[in-house]
Design a protein around this motif. Structure first.
Motif, PDB file in Angstrom:
ATOM      1  N   ILE A  45       0.826  -1.210   0.000  1.00  0.00           N
ATOM      2  CA  ILE A  45       0.000   0.000   0.000  1.00  0.00           C
ATOM      3  C   ILE A  45       0.859   1.258   0.000  1.00  0.00           C
ATOM      4  O   ILE A  45       0.438   2.310  -0.486  1.00  0.00           O
ATOM      5  CB  ILE A  45      -0.952   0.007   1.216  1.00  0.00           C
ATOM      6  CG1 ILE A  45      -1.986   1.138   1.074  1.00  0.00           C
ATOM      7  CG2 ILE A  45      -0.189   0.091   2.520  1.00  0.00           C
ATOM      8  CD1 ILE A  45      -3.086   1.106   2.109  1.00  0.00           C
ATOM      9  N   ASP A  46       2.089   1.163   0.506  1.00  0.00           N
ATOM     10  CA  ASP A  46       2.951   2.343   0.559  1.00  0.00           C
ATOM     11  C   ASP A  46       3.435   2.783  -0.816  1.00  0.00           C
ATOM     12  O   ASP A  46       4.029   3.858  -0.953  1.00  0.00           O
ATOM     13  CB  ASP A  46       4.151   2.070   1.471  1.00  0.00           C
ATOM     14  CG  ASP A  46       3.743   1.985   2.931  1.00  0.00           C
ATOM     15  OD1 ASP A  46       3.060   2.910   3.396  1.00  0.00           O
ATOM     16  OD2 ASP A  46       4.085   0.997   3.599  1.00  0.00           O
ATOM     17  N   GLU A  47       3.203   1.968  -1.833  1.00  0.00           N
ATOM     18  CA  GLU A  47       3.547   2.361  -3.195  1.00  0.00           C
ATOM     19  C   GLU A  47       2.434   3.177  -3.855  1.00  0.00           C
ATOM     20  O   GLU A  47       2.576   3.631  -4.985  1.00  0.00           O
ATOM     21  CB  GLU A  47       3.864   1.113  -4.025  1.00  0.00           C
ATOM     22  CG  GLU A  47       5.094   0.366  -3.522  1.00  0.00           C
ATOM     23  CD  GLU A  47       5.412  -0.853  -4.368  1.00  0.00           C
ATOM     24  OE1 GLU A  47       5.412  -0.739  -5.601  1.00  0.00           O
ATOM     25  OE2 GLU A  47       5.652  -1.926  -3.780  1.00  0.00           O
ATOM     26  N   LEU A  48       1.321   3.346  -3.143  1.00  0.00           N
ATOM     27  CA  LEU A  48       0.216   4.160  -3.640  1.00  0.00           C
ATOM     28  C   LEU A  48       0.262   5.536  -2.993  1.00  0.00           C
ATOM     29  O   LEU A  48       0.800   5.706  -1.894  1.00  0.00           O
ATOM     30  CB  LEU A  48      -1.132   3.503  -3.322  1.00  0.00           C
ATOM     31  CG  LEU A  48      -1.369   2.090  -3.860  1.00  0.00           C
ATOM     32  CD1 LEU A  48      -2.763   1.620  -3.462  1.00  0.00           C
ATOM     33  CD2 LEU A  48      -1.201   2.026  -5.366  1.00  0.00           C
ATOM     34  N   THR A  49      -0.298   6.517  -3.657  1.00  0.00           N
ATOM     35  CA  THR A  49      -0.386   7.859  -3.080  1.00  0.00           C
ATOM     36  C   THR A  49      -1.687   7.975  -2.278  1.00  0.00           C
ATOM     37  O   THR A  49      -2.623   7.190  -2.451  1.00  0.00           O
ATOM     38  CB  THR A  49      -0.395   8.932  -4.179  1.00  0.00           C
ATOM     39  OG1 THR A  49      -1.579   8.776  -4.989  1.00  0.00           O
ATOM     40  CG2 THR A  49       0.844   8.811  -5.049  1.00  0.00           C
ATOM     41  N   ALA A  80       2.855  -4.108   7.667  1.00  0.00           N
ATOM     42  CA  ALA A  80       2.568  -2.821   8.304  1.00  0.00           C
ATOM     43  C   ALA A  80       2.718  -1.693   7.288  1.00  0.00           C
ATOM     44  O   ALA A  80       3.720  -1.613   6.577  1.00  0.00           O
ATOM     45  CB  ALA A  80       3.502  -2.596   9.486  1.00  0.00           C
ATOM     46  N   GLY A  81       1.726  -0.820   7.224  1.00  0.00           N
ATOM     47  CA  GLY A  81       1.824   0.341   6.347  1.00  0.00           C
ATOM     48  C   GLY A  81       2.555   1.474   7.048  1.00  0.00           C
ATOM     49  O   GLY A  81       2.401   1.686   8.248  1.00  0.00           O
ATOM     50  N   ARG A  82       3.370   2.215   6.292  1.00  0.00           N
ATOM     51  CA  ARG A  82       4.142   3.302   6.882  1.00  0.00           C
ATOM     52  C   ARG A  82       3.513   4.675   6.632  1.00  0.00           C
ATOM     53  O   ARG A  82       3.825   5.629   7.337  1.00  0.00           O
ATOM     54  CB  ARG A  82       5.572   3.289   6.337  1.00  0.00           C
ATOM     55  CG  ARG A  82       6.380   2.067   6.768  1.00  0.00           C
ATOM     56  CD  ARG A  82       7.817   2.139   6.272  1.00  0.00           C
ATOM     57  NE  ARG A  82       7.890   2.066   4.812  1.00  0.00           N
ATOM     58  CZ  ARG A  82       7.917   0.919   4.132  1.00  0.00           C
ATOM     59  NH1 ARG A  82       7.844  -0.237   4.771  1.00  0.00           N
ATOM     60  NH2 ARG A  82       7.992   0.918   2.810  1.00  0.00           N
ATOM     61  N   GLY A  83       2.666   4.779   5.635  1.00  0.00           N
ATOM     62  CA  GLY A  83       2.071   6.074   5.305  1.00  0.00           C
ATOM     63  C   GLY A  83       0.772   6.323   6.051  1.00  0.00           C
ATOM     64  O   GLY A  83       0.205   5.434   6.674  1.00  0.00           O
ATOM     65  N   GLU A  84       0.324   7.586   5.997  1.00  0.00           N
ATOM     66  CA  GLU A  84      -0.976   7.958   6.562  1.00  0.00           C
ATOM     67  C   GLU A  84      -1.887   8.323   5.396  1.00  0.00           C
ATOM     68  O   GLU A  84      -1.703   9.349   4.738  1.00  0.00           O
ATOM     69  CB  GLU A  84      -0.848   9.137   7.526  1.00  0.00           C
ATOM     70  CG  GLU A  84      -2.183   9.496   8.160  1.00  0.00           C
ATOM     71  CD  GLU A  84      -2.080  10.620   9.177  1.00  0.00           C
ATOM     72  OE1 GLU A  84      -2.519  10.439  10.315  1.00  0.00           O
ATOM     73  OE2 GLU A  84      -1.550  11.686   8.798  1.00  0.00           O
TER      74      GLU A  84
END
Length: 314
Positions: free
Chosen positions: A109-113, A154-158
């Motif tokens: 998911i962190d590869e998405l904006t 685990a996702g790193r972005g918000e």
């Protein structure tokens, strides 16, 4: 190693069985091995999808909940329905799909904006579906920040904020069709019944809740107690019940709970039905909530944020 999710099931099982715990709606089970409404089987689609799906539901189990807000085993299957929306999202963007072997990299998911995630959210067909998907992303973020998930999941972005989810929830509440008004006479009877339950029987029902707390929230493998209290199935629990004197109606206890005798040929002794104890305690909660709804006009989402001992009597 594997993790016990209940006395009857392990994390690796494709069906989680919570039937050993009290559940107002009947038997509580979570089945992962089926063709869902999105047209695929989570067990067969991707092992990474299944692991993320299970991990999110795992922390909805009262015994493992880190928030303290998840208290009912009957609500665990509903969490599965909510988090299922994430798998459809993974499918559209090709996320967490393993290659020919375990070492093959996969998209996360962190590869998405954030704009991509919000674009997908806005495409949902209703306000309730938008809130459902947004809340699932929010929960995933919280588990990730709390280091409750394996690093690979685990996702790193918000991608969503608490304020954005609050707005989505308000929109979902406002879009919900209201029930037909309750006839005034029936409404009065409901309030009268709820008030009498609280005024006349609250002491007895709170005694049940405090005395049999371990049984009501469930015991894990090898555990003998949780917090303070007794088990409905123990001799001590039966003795405490016999020693307690509830409100009497016509010379008999007002409740229908009775000491039962085990009938299994390999087991003997007396016990209390935790289903009877749990249903009586739940009745007090229902009546208290009904009174709050009737006297304040609160919505469910507003009632959810009330804390214990937050009321006062003028």
């Amino acid at each position: 190693g594997d993790i016990p999710v209940s006395p009857l099931s392990m994390f690796s099982d494709n069906t989680w069985d919570f039937s050993s715990f009290p559940c107002p709606s009947g038997r509580a089970r979570v089945n992962f091995d089926y063709d869902n409404r999105h047209g695929f089987n989570a067990v067969n689609a991707s092992k990474h999808w299944l692991m993320i799906f299970k991990a999110l539901i795992f922390y909805r189990i009262p015994r493992y909940s880190f928030s303290g807000l998840n208290r009912s085993y009957g609500a665990v299957p509903a969490a599965k329905s909510r988090f299922l929306s994430l798998l459809k999202f993974f499918d559209k963007y090709g996320l967490y799909v393993q290659g020919a072997n375990d070492s093959t990299p996969y998209r996360t998911i962190d590869e998405l904006t954030k704009e991509t995630v919000h674009g997908y959210l806005k495409e949902r067909a209703s306000a309730m579906l938008r809130w459902e998907f947004g809340a699932a992303i929010q929960y995933w973020q919280k588990l990730s920040r709390s280091q409750m998930l394996p690093l690979m999941y685990a996702g790193r972005g918000e991608f969503v904020t608490d304020e954005e989810i609050s707005v989505l929830r308000q929109e979902a509440d406002q879009a919900t069709e209201a029930f037909e008004p309750i006839p005034l006479d029936e409404y009065g009877n409901i309030i009268s019944y709820s008030s009498s339950m609280v005024v006349e029987y609250a002491d007895d029902l709170l005694w049940l809740a405090r005395t049999y707390f371990p049984t009501l929230i469930g015991l894990g493998r090898g555990a003998h107690s949780i917090g303070e209290g007794l088990s409905c199935a123990s001799p001590e629990g039966v003795a405490a019940f016999r020693a307690y004197t509830p409100v009497q109606v016509g010379g008999r206890p007002w409740w229908s709970i009775e000491v039962l005798e085990r009938s299994h040929p390999r087991d003997s002794g007396e016990y209390l039905s935790y289903a009877q104890v749990a249903s009586n305690v739940q009745a007090l909660f229902d009546c208290a909530i009904t009174i709050i709804f009737a006297t304040t006009g609160m919505r469910r989402s507003e009632l959810w944020y009330l804390k214990a001992n937050c009321t006062r009597t003028d």
